[in-house]
Motif scaffolding. Structure first.
Motif, PDB file in Angstrom:
ATOM      1  N   MET A  13       0.428  -8.206   5.179  1.00  0.00           N
ATOM      2  CA  MET A  13       0.463  -7.304   6.425  1.00  0.00           C
ATOM      3  C   MET A  13      -0.135  -7.794   7.519  1.00  0.00           C
ATOM      4  O   MET A  13      -1.108  -8.632   7.552  1.00  0.00           O
ATOM      5  CB  MET A  13      -0.563  -6.165   5.865  1.00  0.00           C
ATOM      6  N   LYS A  17       6.309  -9.335   9.945  1.00  0.00           N
ATOM      7  CA  LYS A  17       7.690  -8.996   9.059  1.00  0.00           C
ATOM      8  C   LYS A  17       8.607  -7.921   9.716  1.00  0.00           C
ATOM      9  O   LYS A  17       9.721  -8.310   9.979  1.00  0.00           O
ATOM     10  CB  LYS A  17       7.592  -8.621   7.451  1.00  0.00           C
ATOM     11  N   ASP A  36       9.670  -0.772   3.464  1.00  0.00           N
ATOM     12  CA  ASP A  36       8.630   0.526   3.695  1.00  0.00           C
ATOM     13  C   ASP A  36       9.252   1.720   3.960  1.00  0.00           C
ATOM     14  O   ASP A  36       8.882   2.936   3.533  1.00  0.00           O
ATOM     15  CB  ASP A  36       7.214   0.062   4.231  1.00  0.00           C
ATOM     16  N   PHE A  59       3.588   3.687  -6.129  1.00  0.00           N
ATOM     17  CA  PHE A  59       4.204   3.260  -5.296  1.00  0.00           C
ATOM     18  C   PHE A  59       4.999   1.918  -5.934  1.00  0.00           C
ATOM     19  O   PHE A  59       6.024   1.519  -5.218  1.00  0.00           O
ATOM     20  CB  PHE A  59       2.973   2.660  -4.269  1.00  0.00           C
ATOM     21  N   ARG A  60       4.490   1.135  -6.523  1.00  0.00           N
ATOM     22  CA  ARG A  60       5.077  -0.365  -6.923  1.00  0.00           C
ATOM     23  C   ARG A  60       6.185   0.061  -7.671  1.00  0.00           C
ATOM     24  O   ARG A  60       7.413  -0.726  -7.690  1.00  0.00           O
ATOM     25  CB  ARG A  60       3.819  -1.069  -7.764  1.00  0.00           C
ATOM     26  N   GLY A  82       4.226  -6.135   1.940  1.00  0.00           N
ATOM     27  CA  GLY A  82       3.535  -7.568   1.458  1.00  0.00           C
ATOM     28  C   GLY A  82       3.143  -7.697   0.103  1.00  0.00           C
ATOM     29  O   GLY A  82       3.209  -8.838  -0.365  1.00  0.00           O
ATOM     30  N   GLY A  83       3.551  -6.764  -0.856  1.00  0.00           N
ATOM     31  CA  GLY A  83       3.134  -6.618  -2.290  1.00  0.00           C
ATOM     32  C   GLY A  83       4.518  -7.115  -2.819  1.00  0.00           C
ATOM     33  O   GLY A  83       4.506  -7.236  -4.218  1.00  0.00           O
ATOM     34  N   ARG A 120      -2.208   1.372   6.683  1.00  0.00           N
ATOM     35  CA  ARG A 120      -2.037   0.572   5.404  1.00  0.00           C
ATOM     36  C   ARG A 120      -3.151   0.736   4.349  1.00  0.00           C
ATOM     37  O   ARG A 120      -4.462   0.546   4.532  1.00  0.00           O
ATOM     38  CB  ARG A 120      -2.199  -0.774   5.973  1.00  0.00           C
ATOM     39  N   PRO A 121      -2.813   1.615   3.259  1.00  0.00           N
ATOM     40  CA  PRO A 121      -3.622   2.115   2.205  1.00  0.00           C
ATOM     41  C   PRO A 121      -4.850   0.767   1.817  1.00  0.00           C
ATOM     42  O   PRO A 121      -5.889   1.150   1.447  1.00  0.00           O
ATOM     43  CB  PRO A 121      -2.944   2.706   1.070  1.00  0.00           C
ATOM     44  N   LEU A 122      -4.125  -0.264   1.793  1.00  0.00           N
ATOM     45  CA  LEU A 122      -4.861  -1.481   0.930  1.00  0.00           C
ATOM     46  C   LEU A 122      -6.059  -1.816   1.983  1.00  0.00           C
ATOM     47  O   LEU A 122      -7.019  -2.410   1.338  1.00  0.00           O
ATOM     48  CB  LEU A 122      -4.039  -2.466   0.646  1.00  0.00           C
ATOM     49  N   ARG A 139      -2.207 -14.352  -3.131  1.00  0.00           N
ATOM     50  CA  ARG A 139      -0.999 -14.070  -2.593  1.00  0.00           C
ATOM     51  C   ARG A 139      -0.304 -15.370  -2.136  1.00  0.00           C
ATOM     52  O   ARG A 139       0.890 -15.750  -2.682  1.00  0.00           O
ATOM     53  CB  ARG A 139      -0.383 -13.030  -1.707  1.00  0.00           C
TER      54      ARG A 139
HETATM   55  C1  S3P Z   1       1.355  -3.417   1.058  1.00  0.00           C
HETATM   56  C2  S3P Z   1       2.024  -3.794   2.322  1.00  0.00           C
HETATM   57  C3  S3P Z   1       2.458  -2.624   3.127  1.00  0.00           C
HETATM   58  C4  S3P Z   1       2.985  -1.478   2.205  1.00  0.00           C
HETATM   59  C5  S3P Z   1       1.967  -1.198   1.403  1.00  0.00           C
HETATM   60  C6  S3P Z   1       1.365  -2.312   0.205  1.00  0.00           C
HETATM   61  C7  S3P Z   1       0.543  -4.768   0.360  1.00  0.00           C
HETATM   62  O1  S3P Z   1       3.588  -3.418   3.713  1.00  0.00           O
HETATM   63  O2  S3P Z   1       3.901  -2.002   1.447  1.00  0.00           O
HETATM   64  O3  S3P Z   1       0.904  -0.585   2.085  1.00  0.00           O
HETATM   65  O4  S3P Z   1       0.528  -4.743  -0.958  1.00  0.00           O
HETATM   66  O5  S3P Z   1       0.562  -5.775   1.047  1.00  0.00           O
HETATM   67  P1  S3P Z   1       3.254  -4.274   5.030  1.00  0.00           P
HETATM   68  O6  S3P Z   1       3.425  -5.828   4.733  1.00  0.00           O
HETATM   69  O7  S3P Z   1       4.870  -4.143   5.775  1.00  0.00           O
HETATM   70  O8  S3P Z   1       2.282  -3.800   5.994  1.00  0.00           O
END
Ligand code: S3P
Length: 179
Positions: A13, A17, A36, A59-60, A82-83, A120-122, A139
């Motif tokens: 994040m 990207k 996303d 979500f995953r 990002g994940g 961004r929830p994380l 990562r």
């Molecule tokens: C996440 C990144 C977010 C989004 C979600 C989880 C992650 O996307 O998919 O909040 O796990 O790193 P960005 O990398 O576009 O912020």
């Protein structure tokens, strides 16, 4: 277009990207898709709402479905969440069908770039530097499996896009792919 494959941008994040992806797509004459945003479209709610209502596991699962779909069809520039690259099935599919580019940023850049966002929830309620640093530890060894690594620093998205285009052409050349 000498690449002929979807280009998937990978990274944490704040690595850039989405903004870089848009510029790269323009430069390469390809369409741009942000994974996303596609997840949000198919769920009818924001990423944040998905996390809040259903949790990260759901979500995953949605992310996997959407990414596997986006990796088929027309060649494009695809900004992954990002994940996404951390999910083995998604990573394997990217390896098979696309060319991956890791936008590798240092902690300072990531903290600065995510400091003004709240979606961004994380990162919600966390010490950002600490959380991002933990995510880098977990990562970066996996992101390093991307086909190409490009440093993401203070450069503009347009400069980054140029840098990626050159790296892609060099990579294609090394693989013996010619225009
Ligand atoms: C996440 C990144 C977010 C989004 C979600 C989880 C992650 O996307 O998919 O909040 O796990 O790193 P960005 O990398 O576009 O912020």
């Amino acid at each position: 277009m000498p690449i002929g494959q979807t280009i998937v941008l990978v990274g944490l994040m704040g690595a850039g990207k989405s903004r870089v992806g848009l510029e790269l797509a323009k430069l390469m004459g390809l369409s741009f898709v942000d994974a996303d945003r596609e997840i949000e479209k198919s769920a009818g709610m924001t990423v944040q709402e998905i996390f809040e209502r259903y949790g990260e596991k759901e979500f995953r699962a949605g992310e996997k479905k959407v990414m596997l779909r986006l990796l088929t069809g027309e060649v494009k520039v695809l900004a992954s969440g990002g994940g996404a690259f951390m999910q083995p099935e998604i990573r394997a599919e990217i390896k098979e069908k696309a060319i991956s580019v890791w936008l590798k940023a240092d902690l300072e850049t990531l903290v600065a770039r995510t400091s003004r966002t709240t979606h961004r929830p994380l990162l919600a309620g966390a010490d950002r530097a600490e959380k991002l640093s933990d995510l880098m530890d977990a990562r970066y060894p996996v992101y390093a499996q991307a086909d190409i690594t490009v440093p993401s620093d203070g450069s503009s998205p347009a400069e980054m896009a140029q840098r990626i285009r050159e790296a892609l052409l060099r990579h294609a050349d090394q693989q013996g792919v010619h225009a």
